[in-house]
Scaffold this active site. Structure first.
Site, PDB file in Angstrom:
ATOM      1  N   GLU A  61      -4.431  18.368   6.278  1.00 22.11           N
ATOM      2  CA  GLU A  61      -3.378  17.451   6.355  1.00 22.11           C
ATOM      3  C   GLU A  61      -2.298  17.953   5.181  1.00 22.11           C
ATOM      4  O   GLU A  61      -2.590  18.716   4.254  1.00 22.11           O
ATOM      5  CB  GLU A  61      -3.632  16.206   5.812  1.00 22.11           C
ATOM      6  CG  GLU A  61      -4.670  15.533   6.941  1.00 22.11           C
ATOM      7  CD  GLU A  61      -5.044  14.280   6.856  1.00 22.11           C
ATOM      8  OE1 GLU A  61      -4.755  13.347   7.662  1.00 22.11           O
ATOM      9  OE2 GLU A  61      -5.627  13.809   5.835  1.00 22.11           O
ATOM     10  N   SER A  98       3.733  11.160   7.351  1.00 17.46           N
ATOM     11  CA  SER A  98       4.188  12.009   6.459  1.00 17.46           C
ATOM     12  C   SER A  98       5.161  13.016   6.585  1.00 17.46           C
ATOM     13  O   SER A  98       5.275  13.691   7.907  1.00 17.46           O
ATOM     14  CB  SER A  98       2.998  12.720   5.457  1.00 17.46           C
ATOM     15  OG  SER A  98       2.386  11.672   4.660  1.00 17.46           O
ATOM     16  N   TRP A 113      -8.975   9.278   0.251  1.00 16.17           N
ATOM     17  CA  TRP A 113      -9.157   8.454   1.420  1.00 16.17           C
ATOM     18  C   TRP A 113     -10.923   7.915   1.161  1.00 16.17           C
ATOM     19  O   TRP A 113     -11.391   7.094   1.556  1.00 16.17           O
ATOM     20  CB  TRP A 113      -9.212   9.230   2.698  1.00 16.17           C
ATOM     21  CG  TRP A 113      -7.963   9.226   3.268  1.00 16.17           C
ATOM     22  CD1 TRP A 113      -7.137  10.217   3.101  1.00 16.17           C
ATOM     23  CD2 TRP A 113      -7.028   8.168   3.606  1.00 16.17           C
ATOM     24  NE1 TRP A 113      -5.802  10.045   3.594  1.00 16.17           N
ATOM     25  CE2 TRP A 113      -5.624   8.777   3.731  1.00 16.17           C
ATOM     26  CE3 TRP A 113      -7.006   6.935   3.622  1.00 16.17           C
ATOM     27  CZ2 TRP A 113      -4.679   8.254   3.992  1.00 16.17           C
ATOM     28  CZ3 TRP A 113      -6.035   6.155   3.819  1.00 16.17           C
ATOM     29  CH2 TRP A 113      -4.649   6.749   4.207  1.00 16.17           C
ATOM     30  N   GLN A 171       4.336   7.149   1.915  1.00 15.17           N
ATOM     31  CA  GLN A 171       3.655   6.430   3.055  1.00 15.17           C
ATOM     32  C   GLN A 171       3.426   5.042   2.458  1.00 15.17           C
ATOM     33  O   GLN A 171       2.927   4.950   1.442  1.00 15.17           O
ATOM     34  CB  GLN A 171       2.363   6.973   3.658  1.00 15.17           C
ATOM     35  CG  GLN A 171       2.561   8.395   4.179  1.00 15.17           C
ATOM     36  CD  GLN A 171       3.149   8.269   5.514  1.00 15.17           C
ATOM     37  OE1 GLN A 171       2.113   7.928   6.508  1.00 15.17           O
ATOM     38  NE2 GLN A 171       4.136   8.251   5.981  1.00 15.17           N
ATOM     39  N   ARG A 176       0.856  17.050  12.634  1.00 16.43           N
ATOM     40  CA  ARG A 176       1.677  16.299  11.582  1.00 16.43           C
ATOM     41  C   ARG A 176       1.942  16.761  10.615  1.00 16.43           C
ATOM     42  O   ARG A 176       1.575  18.121   9.968  1.00 16.43           O
ATOM     43  CB  ARG A 176       0.959  15.288  11.399  1.00 16.43           C
ATOM     44  CG  ARG A 176      -0.538  15.107  10.876  1.00 16.43           C
ATOM     45  CD  ARG A 176      -1.076  13.708  10.637  1.00 16.43           C
ATOM     46  NE  ARG A 176      -2.451  13.647   9.980  1.00 16.43           N
ATOM     47  CZ  ARG A 176      -3.459  13.765  10.773  1.00 16.43           C
ATOM     48  NH1 ARG A 176      -3.451  13.691  12.033  1.00 16.43           N
ATOM     49  NH2 ARG A 176      -4.642  13.954  10.207  1.00 16.43           N
ATOM     50  N   ASP A 177       2.702  16.157   9.487  1.00 13.38           N
ATOM     51  CA  ASP A 177       3.168  16.342   8.226  1.00 13.38           C
ATOM     52  C   ASP A 177       4.199  17.680   8.121  1.00 13.38           C
ATOM     53  O   ASP A 177       3.680  18.532   7.414  1.00 13.38           O
ATOM     54  CB  ASP A 177       1.890  16.518   7.323  1.00 13.38           C
ATOM     55  CG  ASP A 177       0.889  15.279   7.359  1.00 13.38           C
ATOM     56  OD1 ASP A 177       1.500  14.397   7.874  1.00 13.38           O
ATOM     57  OD2 ASP A 177      -0.451  15.507   7.192  1.00 13.38           O
ATOM     58  N   ASN A 215       0.076   5.665   0.742  1.00 13.65           N
ATOM     59  CA  ASN A 215      -0.617   6.806   0.572  1.00 13.65           C
ATOM     60  C   ASN A 215       0.074   7.846   0.000  1.00 13.65           C
ATOM     61  O   ASN A 215       0.609   8.000  -0.877  1.00 13.65           O
ATOM     62  CB  ASN A 215      -1.610   7.032   1.568  1.00 13.65           C
ATOM     63  CG  ASN A 215      -1.204   7.106   2.946  1.00 13.65           C
ATOM     64  OD1 ASN A 215      -0.627   5.800   3.403  1.00 13.65           O
ATOM     65  ND2 ASN A 215      -1.065   8.039   3.597  1.00 13.65           N
ATOM     66  N   ASP A 216       0.336   9.017   0.873  1.00 15.33           N
ATOM     67  CA  ASP A 216       0.895  10.370   0.521  1.00 15.33           C
ATOM     68  C   ASP A 216       2.435  10.322  -0.096  1.00 15.33           C
ATOM     69  O   ASP A 216       3.211   9.413   0.447  1.00 15.33           O
ATOM     70  CB  ASP A 216       0.901  10.980   1.605  1.00 15.33           C
ATOM     71  CG  ASP A 216      -0.357  11.205   2.720  1.00 15.33           C
ATOM     72  OD1 ASP A 216      -0.984  10.576   2.247  1.00 15.33           O
ATOM     73  OD2 ASP A 216      -0.122  11.796   3.845  1.00 15.33           O
ATOM     74  N   TRP A 258       0.671  -1.209  -0.037  1.00 11.88           N
ATOM     75  CA  TRP A 258       0.216   0.168   0.121  1.00 11.88           C
ATOM     76  C   TRP A 258       0.902   1.391   0.155  1.00 11.88           C
ATOM     77  O   TRP A 258       1.886   1.175   0.405  1.00 11.88           O
ATOM     78  CB  TRP A 258      -0.822  -0.146   1.293  1.00 11.88           C
ATOM     79  CG  TRP A 258      -1.345   1.087   1.704  1.00 11.88           C
ATOM     80  CD1 TRP A 258      -0.907   2.464   2.269  1.00 11.88           C
ATOM     81  CD2 TRP A 258      -2.840   1.844   1.306  1.00 11.88           C
ATOM     82  NE1 TRP A 258      -1.484   3.380   2.502  1.00 11.88           N
ATOM     83  CE2 TRP A 258      -2.837   3.134   2.015  1.00 11.88           C
ATOM     84  CE3 TRP A 258      -4.008   1.387   0.692  1.00 11.88           C
ATOM     85  CZ2 TRP A 258      -3.917   3.909   1.975  1.00 11.88           C
ATOM     86  CZ3 TRP A 258      -5.106   2.039   0.723  1.00 11.88           C
ATOM     87  CH2 TRP A 258      -5.083   3.359   1.275  1.00 11.88           C
TER      88      TRP A 258
HETATM   89  C1  FRU Z   1      -2.764  12.046   4.799  1.00 11.36           C
HETATM   90  C2  FRU Z   1      -2.484  11.402   6.058  1.00 11.36           C
HETATM   91  C3  FRU Z   1      -1.255  12.462   6.635  1.00 11.36           C
HETATM   92  C4  FRU Z   1      -0.701  11.336   7.533  1.00 11.36           C
HETATM   93  C5  FRU Z   1      -0.396  10.281   6.748  1.00 11.36           C
HETATM   94  C6  FRU Z   1      -0.802   8.791   7.601  1.00 11.36           C
HETATM   95  O1  FRU Z   1      -3.427  11.239   3.700  1.00 11.36           O
HETATM   96  O2  FRU Z   1      -3.466  11.285   6.688  1.00 11.36           O
HETATM   97  O3  FRU Z   1      -1.956  13.507   7.308  1.00 11.36           O
HETATM   98  O4  FRU Z   1       0.664  11.922   7.753  1.00 11.36           O
HETATM   99  O5  FRU Z   1      -1.800  10.393   5.799  1.00 11.36           O
HETATM  100  O6  FRU Z   1      -0.471   7.859   6.536  1.00 11.36           O
END
Ligand code: FRU
Length: 511
Positions: A223, A99, A306, A55, A167-168, A38-39, A36
């Site tokens: 985010e 992230s 998401w 991610q 975060r991030d 994501n970001d 998987w």
């Molecule tokens: C955005 C997010 C970020 C976080 C990450 C976790 O898609 O929710 O805010 O750092 O994904 O996987």
């Protein structure tokens, strides 16, 4: 020293990657080595190559223990996997390496900034989550987590900010060479702010102030913030959760937001002027940018959302892909995007049609049109395929009545198709992947406002095996969607209720 957790992840990805045939991945969009993603994370240029971290759950094709996967590229289109860079292997990040970003330090080392997630359970059984900003330093392949982690703790959040949603980190340099870090933070009860931290060495940070405040307008938690200056403007990019719709600009759920304004260096705050969505399609989120060595501001996003991850098939060995990197500019107070120019190096087998008349058939196709109706549209010999750079210009025939609806159907065969349609009377472009082969009840359609300019509308459509990215009117709006349609469905058809004049340039993309 590489931890056992990271070693395990690296071993796993090496084995599982071999089970995924190249033809089952996108041709030029980055997908996770296995499992998987994501970001995008740590998008940077370091020692002659573009680096992109992401991610990553290498063990399964759904979200799980967050690692950072890693790939490098010389042209942002051919990606070479490197071993996973970070694993959740420290007491302060055992519940996820979330992230963040990457920069080069003055001594030539690469610095990764990420969010460490730590969950604990209170004596009364209540779950507690802390998010903290952490660093790792390395040579572009292996990274050591900094012994001073976490460098920004929840004690450094101003009153009213959540300690759970913090975060991030995104680092940029100020004009005097010192560092700034932007982080996203939930504010009570239900909004968010971007917090700014300051450092002279990128290791020791102090709170500098609230850089920008959502004030309850665009979704709840923001985010993945980014900030940069472009064409004389300051630009913030964020990905808001839980948005409410606003006309055709914003839609329900997770979105993408661009604030255009200016940076006030005296107060270190952002002065907002205008706002807009970044991508008006279905699958786009968590974008971040870099400045390329030749001075282009390039953005890459997670080509998913998401709200649509439910489209995933349990059997897929990988899930999630990155968008095409896009060059940004600000024109007339708006963000414009275009595919990175490197893509042009891989165009081949050009087929061109100039001023072709699409004969109106009196039918206004709808989302409910059967595939047979659609494939009855105009097919231009040589214009088909699933990895394409396709330019389409649509005009009203001079002196004739304007059509109500013009449709491009792609990834089409007798069973499947995805439509891009334009209704000039309503100034609406709609993408519709209802018949793309999806078996899930996620969003399949989206509309954006777009107009004819000088009596014509222009589309540039980038197709890869599992996606389409539609750049409208030179990139003033972009609509992105993933497509799970079988690859043999490679037909392209044009249809219209009244006559329209069409110019089409098709290039195959070969890497
Ligand atoms: C955005 C997010 C970020 C976080 C990450 C976790 O898609 O929710 O805010 O750092 O994904 O996987």
């Amino acid at each position: 020293m590489i931890s056992q957790t990271l070693r395990e992840a690296r071993r796993t990805e090496e084995v599982l990657e071999k089970l995924i045939g190249k033809e089952n991945r996108p041709l030029f969009h980055l997908s996770p080595r296995t499992g998987w993603t994501n970001d995008p994370n740590g998008f940077s240029y370091y020692q002659g190559k573009y680096h992109l971290f992401y991610q990553y759950n290498p063990y399964q094709s759904h979200w799980g223990p967050m690692h950072w996967g890693h790939a490098v590229s010389e042209d942002l289109l051919h990606w070479e996997y490197l071993p996973a860079a970070l694993a959740p292997d420290e007491p302060y990040d055992k519940d996820g390496v979330f992230s963040g970003c990457a920069i080069e330090l003055p001594d030539g080392r690469m610095l990764l900034a990420y969010t460490g997630v730590l969950e604990t359970t209170d004596y009364d059984g209540r779950r507690n989550c802390r998010q903290m900003q952490c660093l790792a330093v390395g040579d572009g392949i292996d990274f050591e987590k900094y012994e001073g982690n976490p460098v920004i703790t929840s004690d450094m959040i101003p009153e009213g900010g959540s300690r759970e949603d913090f975060r991030d980190p995104k680092i940029f340099t100020a004009s005097d060479g010192s560092y700034r870090m932007l982080t996203a933070n939930r504010t009570e009860p239900d909004s968010s702010q971007l917090l700014l931290y300051r450092s002279t060495d990128a290791f020791h940070w102090e709170f500098a102030g609230v850089f920008a405040d959502n004030k309850g307008r665009f979704g709840r938690m923001w985010e993945c913030p980014d900030f940069f200056e472009l064409d004389g403007k300051g630009v913030i990019l964020v990905s808001p959760q839980d948005m409410l719709p606003d006309g055709f600009e914003y839609h329900n759920g997770n979105g993408s937001l661009c604030l255009i304004g200016s940076y006030d260096p005296a107060t270190e705050t952002f002065v907002e002027e205008t706002n807009q969505a970044v991508d008006y399609g279905i699958d786009y989120y968590a974008m971040q940018t870099i400045l390329s060595p030749d001075g282009r501001r390039i953005m890459i996003g997670w080509m998913q959302n998401w709200d649509t991850v439910g489209i995933r098939d349990e059997k897929d060995p990988w899930f999630g892909q990155m968008s095409l990197p896009r060059e940004l500019r600000i024109r007339d107070g708006r963000l414009f995007q275009s595919p990175i120019k490197e893509l042009e190096n891989y165009r081949c087998n050009k087929v061109e049609y100039d001023q072709v008349r699409v004969q109106g058939n009196g039918i206004i196709t709808s989302a409910y049109s059967k595939p047979e109706d659609v494939t009855r549209g105009l097919h231009l010999p040589g214009v088909s395929g699933r990895c394409l750079d396709l330019e389409v210009v649509v005009k009203r025939p001079e002196g004739e009545e304007l059509f109500n609806k013009f449709t491009i159907s792609l990834a089409a065969d007798e069973k499947y198709h995805t439509n891009i349609s334009f209704r000039p009377g309503e100034s609406i472009v709609k993408i519709d992947r209802k018949f793309s082969g999806s078996r899930r009840a996620v969003i399949h359609q989206r509309r954006a406002q777009a107009e004819m300019i000088d009596d014509q509308i222009r589309f540039r459509i980038i197709l890869d095996r599992f996606s389409m990215e539609v750049f409208i009117n030179d990139g003033s709006k972009v609509m992105t969607a993933t497509l799970g349609t079988r690859q043999s469905a490679d037909g392209i058809f044009f249809s219209c209720d009244k006559d329209a004049i069409l110019s089409v340039t098709k290039y195959e993309l070969k890497m």
